[in-house]
Enzyme design. Structure first.
Site, PDB file in Angstrom:
ATOM      1  CE  LYS A  95       8.391   4.051   9.457  1.00 55.78           C
ATOM      2  NZ  LYS A  95       8.590   2.697   9.888  1.00 55.78           N
ATOM      3  CB  SER A 170       4.721   1.276  10.147  1.00 52.38           C
ATOM      4  OG  SER A 170       6.047   1.388  10.412  1.00 52.38           O
ATOM      5  CB  SER A 194       8.137  -1.043   9.367  1.00 48.30           C
ATOM      6  OG  SER A 194       6.858  -1.417  10.008  1.00 48.30           O
TER       7      SER A 194
HETATM    8  N1  GLN Z   1       3.751  -4.318  11.283  1.00 42.63           N
HETATM    9  C1  GLN Z   1       4.495  -4.560  12.500  1.00 42.63           C
HETATM   10  C2  GLN Z   1       3.770  -4.043  13.799  1.00 42.63           C
HETATM   11  O1  GLN Z   1       2.725  -3.663  13.347  1.00 42.63           O
HETATM   12  C3  GLN Z   1       5.695  -4.126  12.186  1.00 42.63           C
HETATM   13  C4  GLN Z   1       5.738  -2.688  12.627  1.00 42.63           C
HETATM   14  C5  GLN Z   1       7.231  -1.999  12.335  1.00 42.63           C
HETATM   15  O2  GLN Z   1       8.293  -2.659  11.943  1.00 42.63           O
HETATM   16  N2  GLN Z   1       7.426  -0.635  12.787  1.00 42.63           N
HETATM   17  O3  GLN Z   1       4.129  -3.764  14.963  1.00 42.63           O
END
Ligand code: GLN
Length: 518
Positions: A95, A170, A194
Protein backbone atom coordinates in the site's frame (compact mmCIF):
# COMPACT_ATOMS: atom_id res chain seq x y z
CA UNK A 1 17.11 -28.50 -13.13
CA UNK A 2 16.13 -25.74 -15.49
CA UNK A 3 16.01 -28.33 -18.29
CA UNK A 4 13.44 -30.35 -16.41
CA UNK A 5 11.44 -27.23 -15.83
CA UNK A 6 11.48 -26.36 -19.50
CA UNK A 7 10.39 -29.87 -20.47
CA UNK A 8 7.60 -29.78 -17.96
CA UNK A 9 6.44 -26.48 -19.28
CA UNK A 10 6.55 -27.29 -22.94
CA UNK A 11 3.18 -28.31 -24.24
CA UNK A 12 1.53 -27.32 -20.99
CA UNK A 13 0.61 -23.93 -22.39
CA UNK A 14 1.64 -20.59 -20.96
CA UNK A 15 2.56 -21.01 -17.35
CA UNK A 16 1.38 -17.49 -16.48
CA UNK A 17 -2.34 -18.06 -16.11
CA UNK A 18 -1.77 -20.87 -13.61
CA UNK A 19 0.80 -19.04 -11.58
CA UNK A 20 -1.32 -15.95 -10.98
CA UNK A 21 -4.16 -17.98 -9.51
CA UNK A 22 -2.08 -19.98 -7.04
CA UNK A 23 -1.93 -19.36 -3.30
CA UNK A 24 1.23 -17.75 -2.00
CA UNK A 25 1.98 -20.85 0.08
CA UNK A 26 1.74 -23.10 -2.98
CA UNK A 27 3.84 -20.69 -5.05
CA UNK A 28 6.49 -20.75 -2.33
CA UNK A 29 6.41 -24.55 -2.26
CA UNK A 30 6.94 -24.76 -6.01
CA UNK A 31 9.67 -22.13 -5.98
CA UNK A 32 11.50 -23.81 -3.11
CA UNK A 33 11.17 -27.23 -4.76
CA UNK A 34 12.71 -25.84 -7.93
CA UNK A 35 9.56 -26.49 -9.98
CA UNK A 36 9.40 -22.86 -11.02
CA UNK A 37 11.69 -19.91 -10.38
CA UNK A 38 10.81 -16.74 -8.52
CA UNK A 39 11.73 -14.85 -11.69
CA UNK A 40 9.11 -16.83 -13.65
CA UNK A 41 6.50 -16.25 -10.96
CA UNK A 42 7.34 -12.57 -10.82
CA UNK A 43 7.22 -12.24 -14.61
CA UNK A 44 3.82 -13.93 -14.68
CA UNK A 45 2.45 -11.39 -12.21
CA UNK A 46 4.03 -8.45 -14.03
CA UNK A 47 2.41 -9.71 -17.24
CA UNK A 48 -0.91 -10.07 -15.51
CA UNK A 49 -0.61 -6.50 -14.21
CA UNK A 50 0.20 -5.28 -17.69
CA UNK A 51 -2.80 -7.15 -19.07
CA UNK A 52 -5.45 -6.10 -16.56
CA UNK A 53 -4.36 -3.12 -14.51
CA UNK A 54 -5.43 -0.67 -17.21
CA UNK A 55 -8.98 -1.61 -16.23
CA UNK A 56 -8.42 -2.05 -12.48
CA UNK A 57 -5.88 0.61 -11.50
CA UNK A 58 -4.73 -1.23 -8.40
CA UNK A 59 -1.19 0.10 -8.76
CA UNK A 60 0.13 3.65 -8.51
CA UNK A 61 3.73 2.58 -9.14
CA UNK A 62 5.26 -0.56 -10.55
CA UNK A 63 8.88 -1.52 -10.16
CA UNK A 64 9.37 -4.33 -12.67
CA UNK A 65 13.13 -4.00 -12.68
CA UNK A 66 13.44 -3.98 -8.89
CA UNK A 67 11.02 -6.89 -8.63
CA UNK A 68 12.96 -9.03 -11.11
CA UNK A 69 16.22 -8.21 -9.30
CA UNK A 70 14.66 -9.24 -5.97
CA UNK A 71 13.35 -12.41 -7.61
CA UNK A 72 16.79 -13.26 -8.98
CA UNK A 73 18.27 -12.74 -5.52
CA UNK A 74 15.63 -15.05 -4.04
CA UNK A 75 16.35 -17.70 -6.68
CA UNK A 76 20.07 -17.47 -5.89
CA UNK A 77 19.47 -17.80 -2.15
CA UNK A 78 17.30 -20.87 -2.73
CA UNK A 79 19.82 -22.40 -5.14
CA UNK A 80 22.56 -21.88 -2.53
CA UNK A 81 20.62 -24.27 -0.34
CA UNK A 82 20.72 -22.16 2.82
CA UNK A 83 17.67 -21.58 5.00
CA UNK A 84 15.12 -19.27 3.39
CA UNK A 85 11.95 -17.82 4.79
CA UNK A 86 8.67 -19.66 3.99
CA UNK A 87 7.59 -16.98 1.51
CA UNK A 88 10.96 -16.30 -0.13
CA UNK A 89 10.53 -15.59 -3.83
CA UNK A 90 6.80 -14.77 -3.63
CA UNK A 91 5.60 -11.42 -5.03
CA UNK A 92 3.81 -8.90 -2.83
CA UNK A 93 2.15 -5.51 -3.38
CA UNK A 94 2.55 -2.68 -0.87
CA UNK A 95 0.00 0.00 0.00
CA UNK A 96 1.34 3.38 -0.97
CA UNK A 97 1.29 4.80 2.55
CA UNK A 98 4.21 2.56 3.57
CA UNK A 99 7.60 4.09 2.92
CA UNK A 100 9.93 2.57 0.36
CA UNK A 101 13.37 3.87 -0.55
CA UNK A 102 13.24 2.53 -4.10
CA UNK A 103 9.74 3.68 -5.01
CA UNK A 104 7.75 6.85 -4.41
CA UNK A 105 5.30 7.02 -1.50
CA UNK A 106 2.37 9.27 -2.31
CA UNK A 107 -0.41 8.23 0.09
CA UNK A 108 -2.68 8.88 -2.89
CA UNK A 109 -2.08 12.60 -2.37
CA UNK A 110 -0.77 15.36 -4.57
CA UNK A 111 0.96 16.89 -1.56
CA UNK A 112 3.54 14.08 -1.57
CA UNK A 113 4.22 14.20 -5.28
CA UNK A 114 7.90 13.83 -5.97
CA UNK A 115 8.74 12.66 -2.45
CA UNK A 116 11.18 9.77 -2.10
CA UNK A 117 11.30 8.38 1.44
CA UNK A 118 14.79 8.15 2.92
CA UNK A 119 13.96 4.88 4.70
CA UNK A 120 11.93 1.69 4.31
CA UNK A 121 9.02 1.03 6.65
CA UNK A 122 9.91 -1.77 9.08
CA UNK A 123 7.34 -4.04 7.43
CA UNK A 124 8.89 -3.38 4.00
CA UNK A 125 12.33 -4.10 5.42
CA UNK A 126 11.01 -7.38 6.77
CA UNK A 127 9.47 -8.29 3.39
CA UNK A 128 12.82 -7.71 1.74
CA UNK A 129 14.77 -9.56 4.44
CA UNK A 130 12.43 -12.54 4.03
CA UNK A 131 13.08 -12.61 0.29
CA UNK A 132 9.61 -11.55 -0.83
CA UNK A 133 9.42 -9.63 -4.07
CA UNK A 134 7.77 -6.17 -3.88
CA UNK A 135 6.04 -5.53 -7.21
CA UNK A 136 4.86 -1.99 -6.66
CA UNK A 137 2.74 0.40 -4.62
CA UNK A 138 -1.03 0.19 -4.50
CA UNK A 139 -3.71 2.84 -4.74
CA UNK A 140 -5.59 4.16 -1.72
CA UNK A 141 -7.92 6.90 -0.61
CA UNK A 142 -5.83 9.99 0.11
CA UNK A 143 -3.98 9.41 3.40
CA UNK A 144 -6.14 6.28 3.87
CA UNK A 145 -9.27 8.38 4.43
CA UNK A 146 -12.18 6.72 2.70
CA UNK A 147 -14.01 3.50 1.96
CA UNK A 148 -13.86 3.33 -1.85
CA UNK A 149 -10.45 4.60 -3.14
CA UNK A 150 -12.41 7.36 -4.84
CA UNK A 151 -10.54 9.88 -2.66
CA UNK A 152 -7.25 9.00 -4.33
CA UNK A 153 -5.80 12.01 -6.13
CA UNK A 154 -4.81 9.63 -8.91
CA UNK A 155 -8.23 8.20 -9.75
CA UNK A 156 -10.14 5.28 -8.25
CA UNK A 157 -9.38 1.57 -8.30
CA UNK A 158 -12.09 -0.64 -9.78
CA UNK A 159 -13.48 -3.82 -8.27
CA UNK A 160 -12.29 -6.86 -10.26
CA UNK A 161 -15.69 -8.52 -9.77
CA UNK A 162 -17.49 -5.62 -11.43
CA UNK A 163 -15.44 -2.71 -12.69
CA UNK A 164 -18.32 -0.27 -12.34
CA UNK A 165 -18.08 -0.78 -8.57
CA UNK A 166 -15.78 0.27 -5.75
CA UNK A 167 -13.08 -2.11 -4.47
CA UNK A 168 -13.54 -0.79 -0.94
CA UNK A 169 -11.17 1.54 0.80
CA UNK A 170 -8.96 2.91 1.78
CA UNK A 171 -6.84 -0.06 0.70
CA UNK A 172 -8.81 -0.86 -2.45
CA UNK A 173 -5.62 -1.11 -4.49
CA UNK A 174 -4.08 -3.81 -2.29
CA UNK A 175 -7.22 -5.94 -2.14
CA UNK A 176 -8.05 -5.48 -5.83
CA UNK A 177 -4.50 -6.48 -6.80
CA UNK A 178 -4.94 -9.72 -4.86
CA UNK A 179 -8.47 -10.36 -6.17
CA UNK A 180 -7.38 -9.73 -9.76
CA UNK A 181 -4.43 -12.13 -9.63
CA UNK A 182 -1.98 -9.24 -10.02
CA UNK A 183 -0.29 -10.19 -6.77
CA UNK A 184 -0.77 -13.20 -4.49
CA UNK A 185 -0.24 -11.05 -1.40
CA UNK A 186 -0.42 -7.40 -0.35
CA UNK A 187 0.07 -5.22 2.68
CA UNK A 188 -2.59 -2.81 3.81
CA UNK A 189 -3.27 -0.51 6.74
CA UNK A 190 -6.45 -0.55 8.80
CA UNK A 191 -7.51 2.49 10.83
CA UNK A 192 -11.26 1.90 10.71
CA UNK A 193 -11.59 -1.05 8.35
CA UNK A 194 -9.32 -0.31 5.40
CA UNK A 195 -7.99 -3.86 5.15
CA UNK A 196 -11.15 -5.76 6.12
CA UNK A 197 -13.80 -3.84 4.15
CA UNK A 198 -11.84 -3.98 0.86
CA UNK A 199 -11.22 -7.65 1.60
CA UNK A 200 -14.96 -8.24 2.03
CA UNK A 201 -16.06 -6.51 -1.16
CA UNK A 202 -13.31 -8.07 -3.32
CA UNK A 203 -13.75 -11.63 -2.01
CA UNK A 204 -10.32 -11.75 -0.37
CA UNK A 205 -8.95 -12.21 3.16
CA UNK A 206 -7.95 -9.09 5.10
CA UNK A 207 -6.54 -9.00 8.61
CA UNK A 208 -6.23 -6.19 11.15
CA UNK A 209 -3.81 -7.58 13.71
CA UNK A 210 -3.89 -6.57 17.37
CA UNK A 211 -2.82 -2.94 17.72
CA UNK A 212 0.90 -2.69 18.32
CA UNK A 213 1.83 -6.16 17.06
CA UNK A 214 2.84 -5.09 13.55
CA UNK A 215 5.16 -2.10 13.32
CA UNK A 216 3.81 1.30 12.27
CA UNK A 217 7.34 2.64 11.69
CA UNK A 218 7.26 3.98 8.14
CA UNK A 219 3.47 3.84 7.88
CA UNK A 220 2.49 7.44 7.12
CA UNK A 221 0.36 8.27 10.15
CA UNK A 222 -3.36 8.90 9.77
CA UNK A 223 -4.69 8.22 13.27
CA UNK A 224 -1.85 6.86 15.35
CA UNK A 225 -3.93 5.25 18.11
CA UNK A 226 -5.94 3.29 15.51
CA UNK A 227 -3.59 2.60 12.56
CA UNK A 228 -2.48 -0.99 12.12
CA UNK A 229 -0.62 -2.65 9.23
CA UNK A 230 -1.83 -6.08 8.15
CA UNK A 231 -1.96 -8.70 5.39
CA UNK A 232 -4.25 -9.11 2.34
CA UNK A 233 -4.38 -12.54 0.69
CA UNK A 234 -6.61 -15.04 -1.07
CA UNK A 235 -6.53 -17.60 1.74
CA UNK A 236 -6.41 -17.52 5.52
CA UNK A 237 -3.13 -19.44 5.61
CA UNK A 238 -1.50 -17.03 3.15
CA UNK A 239 -2.56 -14.10 5.31
CA UNK A 240 -1.05 -15.84 8.34
CA UNK A 241 2.22 -16.53 6.51
CA UNK A 242 2.55 -12.86 5.56
CA UNK A 243 1.47 -11.79 9.05
CA UNK A 244 4.38 -13.74 10.54
CA UNK A 245 6.85 -12.15 8.13
CA UNK A 246 5.92 -8.56 9.01
CA UNK A 247 4.76 -8.90 12.62
CA UNK A 248 6.58 -8.79 15.93
CA UNK A 249 8.23 -6.25 18.16
CA UNK A 250 9.96 -3.24 16.61
CA UNK A 251 11.97 -0.88 18.81
CA UNK A 252 11.45 1.88 16.20
CA UNK A 253 7.70 1.95 16.97
CA UNK A 254 6.98 3.31 20.43
CA UNK A 255 3.60 1.58 20.61
CA UNK A 256 5.03 -1.76 19.53
CA UNK A 257 4.06 -4.57 21.89
CA UNK A 258 7.10 -6.40 23.23
CA UNK A 259 5.47 -9.81 23.29
CA UNK A 260 5.68 -12.87 21.07
CA UNK A 261 3.46 -12.69 18.02
CA UNK A 262 0.39 -14.92 18.43
CA UNK A 263 0.98 -18.23 16.57
CA UNK A 264 -1.13 -17.32 13.56
CA UNK A 265 0.29 -19.81 11.04
CA UNK A 266 -0.07 -22.69 13.48
CA UNK A 267 -3.65 -21.56 14.16
CA UNK A 268 -4.50 -21.34 10.44
CA UNK A 269 -3.13 -24.85 9.91
CA UNK A 270 -4.93 -26.22 12.96
CA UNK A 271 -8.19 -24.55 11.92
CA UNK A 272 -7.97 -26.00 8.42
CA UNK A 273 -7.42 -29.50 9.83
CA UNK A 274 -9.87 -29.51 12.67
CA UNK A 275 -13.33 -28.62 13.82
CA UNK A 276 -14.49 -25.87 16.15
CA UNK A 277 -15.69 -28.04 19.03
CA UNK A 278 -15.61 -26.05 22.24
CA UNK A 279 -15.22 -22.68 20.52
CA UNK A 280 -17.76 -20.13 21.68
CA UNK A 281 -18.82 -17.77 18.89
CA UNK A 282 -20.77 -14.61 19.73
CA UNK A 283 -22.99 -13.06 17.08
CA UNK A 284 -23.09 -9.30 17.69
CA UNK A 285 -26.79 -8.48 17.89
CA UNK A 286 -26.29 -4.82 16.99
CA UNK A 287 -24.80 -5.62 13.58
CA UNK A 288 -27.91 -6.55 11.61
CA UNK A 289 -31.26 -5.16 10.63
CA UNK A 290 -31.88 -1.83 8.99
CA UNK A 291 -29.22 -0.72 6.55
CA UNK A 292 -27.95 -4.25 5.96
CA UNK A 293 -28.38 -5.66 2.49
CA UNK A 294 -30.58 -8.80 2.61
CA UNK A 295 -28.06 -10.79 0.52
CA UNK A 296 -25.30 -9.87 2.96
CA UNK A 297 -27.37 -10.94 5.97
CA UNK A 298 -28.33 -14.20 4.25
CA UNK A 299 -24.68 -15.04 3.48
CA UNK A 300 -23.73 -14.14 7.06
CA UNK A 301 -26.50 -16.32 8.52
CA UNK A 302 -25.30 -19.21 6.36
CA UNK A 303 -21.75 -18.68 7.61
CA UNK A 304 -22.92 -18.73 11.24
CA UNK A 305 -24.80 -21.95 10.55
CA UNK A 306 -21.59 -23.45 9.14
CA UNK A 307 -19.68 -22.44 12.28
CA UNK A 308 -22.34 -24.25 14.31
CA UNK A 309 -22.01 -27.33 12.11
CA UNK A 310 -18.28 -27.26 12.76
CA UNK A 311 -19.05 -27.70 16.43
CA UNK A 312 -18.86 -24.10 17.62
CA UNK A 313 -21.28 -23.04 20.29
CA UNK A 314 -23.09 -20.04 18.81
CA UNK A 315 -24.66 -17.45 21.10
CA UNK A 316 -25.99 -13.95 20.58
CA UNK A 317 -24.22 -11.15 22.43
CA UNK A 318 -25.18 -7.55 22.84
CA UNK A 319 -22.61 -4.76 22.66
CA UNK A 320 -24.78 -1.68 23.09
CA UNK A 321 -21.91 0.82 23.04
CA UNK A 322 -20.98 -0.28 19.50
CA UNK A 323 -23.66 2.14 18.32
CA UNK A 324 -21.33 4.95 19.44
CA UNK A 325 -18.40 3.57 17.46
CA UNK A 326 -19.00 5.46 14.24
CA UNK A 327 -19.48 8.93 15.80
CA UNK A 328 -16.60 8.35 18.24
CA UNK A 329 -14.31 7.25 15.39
CA UNK A 330 -15.21 10.24 13.25
CA UNK A 331 -14.08 12.54 16.06
CA UNK A 332 -11.00 10.64 17.24
CA UNK A 333 -9.60 9.77 13.80
CA UNK A 334 -9.94 13.32 12.38
CA UNK A 335 -8.53 14.79 15.61
CA UNK A 336 -5.40 12.69 15.37
CA UNK A 337 -5.25 13.27 11.60
CA UNK A 338 -5.42 17.04 12.02
CA UNK A 339 -2.31 16.81 14.18
CA UNK A 340 -0.48 14.18 12.09
CA UNK A 341 -1.07 16.02 8.83
CA UNK A 342 0.35 19.28 10.19
CA UNK A 343 3.76 18.02 9.08
CA UNK A 344 2.82 18.54 5.44
CA UNK A 345 3.87 22.16 5.59
CA UNK A 346 5.47 22.60 2.13
CA UNK A 347 8.88 22.79 3.80
CA UNK A 348 9.67 19.13 4.41
CA UNK A 349 7.99 16.97 1.81
CA UNK A 350 6.89 16.94 -1.83
CA UNK A 351 4.76 19.72 -3.21
CA UNK A 352 5.58 23.42 -2.69
CA UNK A 353 3.30 26.07 -4.15
CA UNK A 354 3.93 29.84 -4.22
CA UNK A 355 7.64 29.72 -3.40
CA UNK A 356 8.37 32.59 -5.76
CA UNK A 357 10.00 35.15 -3.49
CA UNK A 358 6.68 37.00 -3.28
CA UNK A 359 5.00 34.87 -0.64
CA UNK A 360 5.89 34.50 3.04
CA UNK A 361 6.43 31.02 4.49
CA UNK A 362 2.95 30.86 6.04
CA UNK A 363 1.42 31.78 2.67
CA UNK A 364 3.45 29.05 0.93
CA UNK A 365 2.17 26.58 3.53
CA UNK A 366 -1.40 27.56 3.04
CA UNK A 367 -1.19 27.65 -0.78
CA UNK A 368 0.47 24.23 -0.77
CA UNK A 369 -2.07 22.68 1.58
CA UNK A 370 -4.90 24.22 -0.44
CA UNK A 371 -3.53 22.73 -3.68
CA UNK A 372 -2.12 19.50 -2.25
CA UNK A 373 -4.94 18.11 -0.10
CA UNK A 374 -8.24 16.81 -1.48
CA UNK A 375 -11.70 17.62 -0.14
CA UNK A 376 -12.04 14.67 2.29
CA UNK A 377 -8.65 15.32 3.87
CA UNK A 378 -9.52 18.99 4.33
CA UNK A 379 -12.90 18.05 5.81
CA UNK A 380 -11.19 15.83 8.39
CA UNK A 381 -8.56 18.44 9.27
CA UNK A 382 -11.38 20.93 9.88
CA UNK A 383 -13.44 18.50 11.98
CA UNK A 384 -10.39 17.38 13.95
CA UNK A 385 -9.14 20.89 14.60
CA UNK A 386 -12.61 21.89 15.77
CA UNK A 387 -12.99 18.81 18.00
CA UNK A 388 -9.67 19.56 19.70
CA UNK A 389 -10.25 23.30 20.13
CA UNK A 390 -10.50 24.62 23.69
CA UNK A 391 -14.24 25.34 23.48
CA UNK A 392 -15.21 21.95 22.05
CA UNK A 393 -12.68 19.51 23.46
CA UNK A 394 -14.79 18.23 26.36
CA UNK A 395 -18.01 18.03 24.39
CA UNK A 396 -16.50 16.37 21.31
CA UNK A 397 -13.05 14.76 21.65
CA UNK A 398 -13.43 14.04 25.37
CA UNK A 399 -16.85 12.49 24.91
CA UNK A 400 -15.60 10.37 22.02
CA UNK A 401 -12.84 9.01 24.24
CA UNK A 402 -15.44 8.10 26.87
CA UNK A 403 -17.46 6.27 24.23
CA UNK A 404 -14.26 4.47 23.25
CA UNK A 405 -13.90 3.25 26.82
CA UNK A 406 -17.48 1.93 26.79
CA UNK A 407 -16.74 0.04 23.57
CA UNK A 408 -13.63 -1.51 25.14
CA UNK A 409 -15.79 -2.60 28.08
CA UNK A 410 -18.39 -4.17 25.80
CA UNK A 411 -15.64 -6.20 24.15
CA UNK A 412 -14.23 -7.22 27.52
CA UNK A 413 -17.65 -8.39 28.71
CA UNK A 414 -18.39 -10.22 25.44
CA UNK A 415 -15.03 -11.99 25.49
CA UNK A 416 -15.80 -13.27 28.99
CA UNK A 417 -18.45 -15.53 27.47
CA UNK A 418 -17.19 -15.86 23.88
CA UNK A 419 -13.87 -16.79 22.31
CA UNK A 420 -14.57 -14.79 19.15
CA UNK A 421 -17.28 -12.44 17.93
CA UNK A 422 -18.66 -12.47 14.40
CA UNK A 423 -20.56 -10.05 12.17
CA UNK A 424 -20.83 -9.16 8.52
CA UNK A 425 -17.65 -7.23 7.66
CA UNK A 426 -19.59 -4.45 5.98
CA UNK A 427 -23.35 -3.85 5.63
CA UNK A 428 -23.48 -4.01 1.82
CA UNK A 429 -21.60 -5.48 -1.09
CA UNK A 430 -19.49 -3.25 -3.35
CA UNK A 431 -21.56 -0.21 -4.27
CA UNK A 432 -21.33 1.55 -7.66
CA UNK A 433 -18.49 4.03 -8.16
CA UNK A 434 -19.80 7.54 -7.60
CA UNK A 435 -22.82 6.44 -5.55
CA UNK A 436 -21.59 7.82 -2.22
CA UNK A 437 -19.00 10.42 -3.21
CA UNK A 438 -21.37 13.31 -2.45
CA UNK A 439 -22.62 11.77 0.76
CA UNK A 440 -19.81 11.39 3.31
CA UNK A 441 -22.15 9.93 5.94
CA UNK A 442 -23.26 7.13 3.60
CA UNK A 443 -19.59 6.47 2.84
CA UNK A 444 -18.74 6.34 6.56
CA UNK A 445 -21.42 3.66 7.12
CA UNK A 446 -19.26 1.14 5.22
CA UNK A 447 -17.15 0.87 8.39
CA UNK A 448 -19.97 0.38 10.85
CA UNK A 449 -18.89 -3.14 11.82
CA UNK A 450 -15.12 -2.79 11.52
CA UNK A 451 -14.48 0.36 13.59
CA UNK A 452 -15.09 -1.08 17.10
CA UNK A 453 -12.01 -3.31 16.81
CA UNK A 454 -9.82 -0.33 15.89
CA UNK A 455 -11.14 1.65 18.84
CA UNK A 456 -10.50 -1.29 21.18
CA UNK A 457 -7.24 -2.37 19.54
CA UNK A 458 -8.20 -6.04 19.32
CA UNK A 459 -7.67 -8.40 16.38
CA UNK A 460 -10.20 -8.79 13.57
CA UNK A 461 -10.25 -10.24 10.10
CA UNK A 462 -12.53 -10.63 7.12
CA UNK A 463 -12.84 -13.96 5.31
CA UNK A 464 -14.95 -14.45 2.15
CA UNK A 465 -18.37 -15.99 2.87
CA UNK A 466 -19.79 -16.43 -0.60
CA UNK A 467 -21.68 -14.21 -2.97
CA UNK A 468 -24.75 -12.18 -2.13
CA UNK A 469 -27.89 -13.64 -3.70
CA UNK A 470 -29.19 -10.20 -4.64
CA UNK A 471 -26.28 -9.02 -6.77
CA UNK A 472 -23.77 -11.87 -7.08
CA UNK A 473 -21.01 -9.90 -5.35
CA UNK A 474 -18.65 -11.09 -2.57
CA UNK A 475 -19.60 -10.89 1.10
CA UNK A 476 -17.19 -10.92 4.04
CA UNK A 477 -17.50 -12.63 7.41
CA UNK A 478 -15.78 -10.64 10.16
CA UNK A 479 -14.17 -12.60 13.01
CA UNK A 480 -13.05 -10.54 16.01
CA UNK A 481 -10.77 -11.84 18.77
CA UNK A 482 -9.33 -10.37 21.96
CA UNK A 483 -6.06 -8.42 21.84
CA UNK A 484 -3.09 -10.76 21.39
CA UNK A 485 -5.42 -13.63 20.51
CA UNK A 486 -5.23 -13.11 16.75
CA UNK A 487 -4.66 -16.85 16.44
CA UNK A 488 -8.25 -17.52 17.54
CA UNK A 489 -9.62 -15.48 14.64
CA UNK A 490 -7.29 -17.33 12.24
CA UNK A 491 -8.35 -20.71 13.57
CA UNK A 492 -12.06 -19.97 13.18
CA UNK A 493 -11.60 -18.37 9.75
CA UNK A 494 -9.46 -21.27 8.47
CA UNK A 495 -11.95 -23.87 9.68
CA UNK A 496 -14.76 -21.91 8.05
CA UNK A 497 -12.82 -21.49 4.80
CA UNK A 498 -12.31 -25.25 4.50
CA UNK A 499 -15.90 -26.07 5.45
CA UNK A 500 -17.25 -23.70 2.82
CA UNK A 501 -14.99 -25.44 0.34
CA UNK A 502 -13.56 -23.88 -2.75
CA UNK A 503 -16.85 -22.04 -2.73
CA UNK A 504 -19.55 -21.43 -5.20
CA UNK A 505 -17.47 -19.01 -7.24
CA UNK A 506 -13.96 -18.71 -8.69
CA UNK A 507 -11.54 -17.02 -6.34
CA UNK A 508 -10.23 -14.82 -9.11
CA UNK A 509 -12.87 -13.23 -11.29
CA UNK A 510 -12.75 -13.69 -15.03
CA UNK A 511 -10.89 -10.68 -16.29
CA UNK A 512 -10.41 -11.45 -19.93
CA UNK A 513 -12.67 -8.59 -20.91
CA UNK A 514 -10.29 -6.24 -19.15
CA UNK A 515 -7.17 -7.43 -20.83
CA UNK A 516 -5.82 -4.63 -22.91
CA UNK A 517 -3.79 -5.51 -25.98
CA UNK A 518 -0.11 -5.61 -25.27
N1 GLN B 1 -13.02 4.25 5.91
C1 GLN B 1 -12.49 4.70 7.16
C2 GLN B 1 -12.11 6.14 7.06
O1 GLN B 1 -12.42 6.73 6.10
C3 GLN B 1 -11.33 3.85 7.56
C4 GLN B 1 -10.10 4.16 6.82
C5 GLN B 1 -8.95 3.30 7.22
O2 GLN B 1 -9.09 2.27 7.85
N2 GLN B 1 -7.76 3.77 6.86
O3 GLN B 1 -11.53 6.70 7.92
Amino acid sequence: MSDTRDTQRSGAGPVDSDLVSLDAGELARRIHAGEVSSVEVTRAHLERIEAVDGGIHAFLHLDAEGALAAAEAADRAIADGGPVSPLAGVPVAVKDNLTTTDMPTTCGSRILSGWRPPYDATVVKRLRAAGLVPLGKTNLDEFAMGSSTENSAFGPTRNPWDTTRIPGGSGGGSSASVAAGESPLALGSDTGGSIRQPGAVTGTVGVKPTYGTVSRYGLVAFSSSLDQVGPCARSVLDAALLHEVVGGHDPCDQTSVDAPLPPVVEAALAGARGDLAGVRVGVVAEFSGEGYQPGVLAAFTDAVRTLGELGAEVVEVSCPAFSYALPAYYLIAPSEASSNLARFDAMRYGLRVGDDGEHAADEVMSLTREAGFGAEVKRRIMIGTHALSAGSYDALYGKAQKARTLIVRDFTAAFETCDVLVSPTTPTTAFPLGERTDDPLAMYLADLCTIPSNLAGNAALSVPCGLSADDGLPVGLQVMAPALADDRAYRVAAAYEVARGAGDHPRIPELRALETSR
